[in-house]
Design a protein around this motif. Sequence first.
Motif, short mmCIF file in Angstrom:
data_model
loop_
_atom_site.label_atom_id
_atom_site.label_comp_id
_atom_site.label_asym_id
_atom_site.label_seq_id
_atom_site.Cartn_x
_atom_site.Cartn_y
_atom_site.Cartn_z
N ASN A 81 0.83 -1.21 0.00
CA ASN A 81 0.00 0.00 0.00
C ASN A 81 0.86 1.26 0.00
O ASN A 81 0.54 2.24 -0.67
CB ASN A 81 -0.93 0.00 1.22
CG ASN A 81 -2.28 -0.57 0.89
OD1 ASN A 81 -2.91 -0.18 -0.06
ND2 ASN A 81 -2.71 -1.51 1.71
N ARG A 82 1.94 1.23 0.76
CA ARG A 82 2.85 2.38 0.81
C ARG A 82 3.45 2.63 -0.57
O ARG A 82 3.55 3.77 -1.02
CB ARG A 82 3.95 2.13 1.84
CG ARG A 82 4.84 3.35 2.04
CD ARG A 82 5.90 3.14 3.11
NE ARG A 82 5.30 2.73 4.37
CZ ARG A 82 5.73 1.67 5.09
NH1 ARG A 82 6.74 0.95 4.66
NH2 ARG A 82 5.15 1.37 6.22
N LEU A 83 3.84 1.55 -1.26
CA LEU A 83 4.39 1.68 -2.60
C LEU A 83 3.36 2.29 -3.55
O LEU A 83 3.68 3.21 -4.31
CB LEU A 83 4.84 0.31 -3.13
CG LEU A 83 5.20 0.24 -4.60
CD1 LEU A 83 6.45 1.06 -4.88
CD2 LEU A 83 5.41 -1.20 -5.02
N LEU A 84 2.12 1.82 -3.49
CA LEU A 84 1.08 2.36 -4.36
C LEU A 84 0.79 3.83 -4.04
O LEU A 84 0.55 4.63 -4.93
CB LEU A 84 -0.19 1.52 -4.26
CG LEU A 84 -0.11 0.12 -4.87
CD1 LEU A 84 -1.39 -0.65 -4.63
CD2 LEU A 84 0.22 0.18 -6.34
N LYS A 85 0.83 4.18 -2.76
CA LYS A 85 0.58 5.58 -2.39
C LYS A 85 1.71 6.49 -2.86
O LYS A 85 1.47 7.62 -3.30
CB LYS A 85 0.37 5.71 -0.88
CG LYS A 85 -1.00 5.26 -0.46
CD LYS A 85 -1.32 5.70 0.93
CE LYS A 85 -2.75 5.27 1.24
NZ LYS A 85 -3.28 5.94 2.40
N ARG A 91 2.25 10.50 -9.47
CA ARG A 91 1.43 10.60 -10.69
C ARG A 91 0.30 11.60 -10.56
O ARG A 91 -0.03 12.30 -11.50
CB ARG A 91 0.88 9.21 -11.02
CG ARG A 91 -0.05 9.16 -12.21
CD ARG A 91 0.69 9.51 -13.49
NE ARG A 91 -0.15 9.38 -14.65
CZ ARG A 91 -0.78 10.39 -15.25
NH1 ARG A 91 -0.64 11.61 -14.80
NH2 ARG A 91 -1.53 10.19 -16.29
N TYR A 92 -0.33 11.67 -9.38
CA TYR A 92 -1.49 12.55 -9.16
C TYR A 92 -1.23 13.47 -7.95
O TYR A 92 -1.92 13.36 -6.94
CB TYR A 92 -2.76 11.72 -8.91
CG TYR A 92 -3.08 10.76 -10.00
CD1 TYR A 92 -3.70 11.18 -11.16
CD2 TYR A 92 -2.75 9.41 -9.89
CE1 TYR A 92 -4.00 10.30 -12.19
CE2 TYR A 92 -3.04 8.51 -10.90
CZ TYR A 92 -3.67 8.96 -12.04
OH TYR A 92 -3.95 8.08 -13.05
N ASP A 103 -12.17 3.28 2.15
CA ASP A 103 -12.95 3.27 0.91
C ASP A 103 -12.52 4.37 -0.05
O ASP A 103 -12.58 4.18 -1.27
CB ASP A 103 -14.44 3.43 1.23
CG ASP A 103 -15.02 2.16 1.84
OD1 ASP A 103 -14.45 1.08 1.61
OD2 ASP A 103 -16.04 2.27 2.56
N ALA A 104 -12.10 5.50 0.46
CA ALA A 104 -11.66 6.59 -0.42
C ALA A 104 -10.41 6.16 -1.20
O ALA A 104 -10.29 6.47 -2.40
CB ALA A 104 -11.38 7.85 0.38
N TRP A 105 -9.51 5.44 -0.55
CA TRP A 105 -8.29 4.96 -1.22
C TRP A 105 -8.65 3.89 -2.27
O TRP A 105 -8.11 3.88 -3.38
CB TRP A 105 -7.31 4.43 -0.19
CG TRP A 105 -6.07 3.79 -0.71
CD1 TRP A 105 -5.61 2.56 -0.40
CD2 TRP A 105 -5.11 4.34 -1.62
NE1 TRP A 105 -4.43 2.30 -1.06
CE2 TRP A 105 -4.10 3.38 -1.81
CE3 TRP A 105 -5.00 5.53 -2.30
CZ2 TRP A 105 -3.01 3.58 -2.65
CZ3 TRP A 105 -3.91 5.74 -3.14
CH2 TRP A 105 -2.93 4.77 -3.31
N VAL A 106 -9.58 3.00 -1.94
CA VAL A 106 -10.04 1.99 -2.89
C VAL A 106 -10.68 2.66 -4.10
O VAL A 106 -10.39 2.31 -5.26
CB VAL A 106 -11.03 1.01 -2.23
CG1 VAL A 106 -11.67 0.09 -3.27
CG2 VAL A 106 -10.34 0.19 -1.16
N GLU A 107 -11.53 3.64 -3.88
CA GLU A 107 -12.19 4.35 -4.98
C GLU A 107 -11.16 5.06 -5.85
O GLU A 107 -11.29 5.08 -7.08
CB GLU A 107 -13.21 5.37 -4.44
CG GLU A 107 -14.43 4.75 -3.83
CD GLU A 107 -15.23 3.92 -4.82
OE1 GLU A 107 -15.29 4.27 -6.02
OE2 GLU A 107 -15.78 2.89 -4.39
#
Length: 156
Positions: A81-85, A91-92, A103-107
């Motif tokens: 998860n840390r890598l994806l964040k 990127r964003y 849920d906000a992170w999943v969305e």
Amino acid sequence: MNPQDPLSQLRDIHLPDPGGFWPPAPGWWILAILGIALVAAVTWQILRRRRRNRWLRSARSELAMLERSAAPDPQWFVQLNRLLKQAARKRYPQSHPEALTGDAWVEFLLATAPEHRIASRPVAEALVESAWRPSVSTEPAQALAFARLWLGGQKC
């Protein structure tokens, strides 16, 4: 001089010396300059794109390291998860994804996943929830596949 044969009075045809290689004609100079400009522009674009996507190459190499140490352990899912964040922050940056949780992170992950591939909501939810639950609800291989899919669509 033979007055009877007027053709004998003509000289042989003399052609001018052919031009040498140097200096080239003006058209060749223009073509050379355009060619050099084209090569420089293409090189600049390639280097710019590589510089912009440096974070993606780094994230993919970190994902490969995580893949080698894959384990159904909540700590491993925290690292994923840390890598994806970190990748999402690069990127964003305007969306501030590092502050998203649950849920906000999943969305966010599903909304920014590549459109031409289908991202699995249950796998994304399990990936996020496995980081804080004592028992892991998904396989590391599924989480890695989702992370690869998400990173695969994030080129700048």
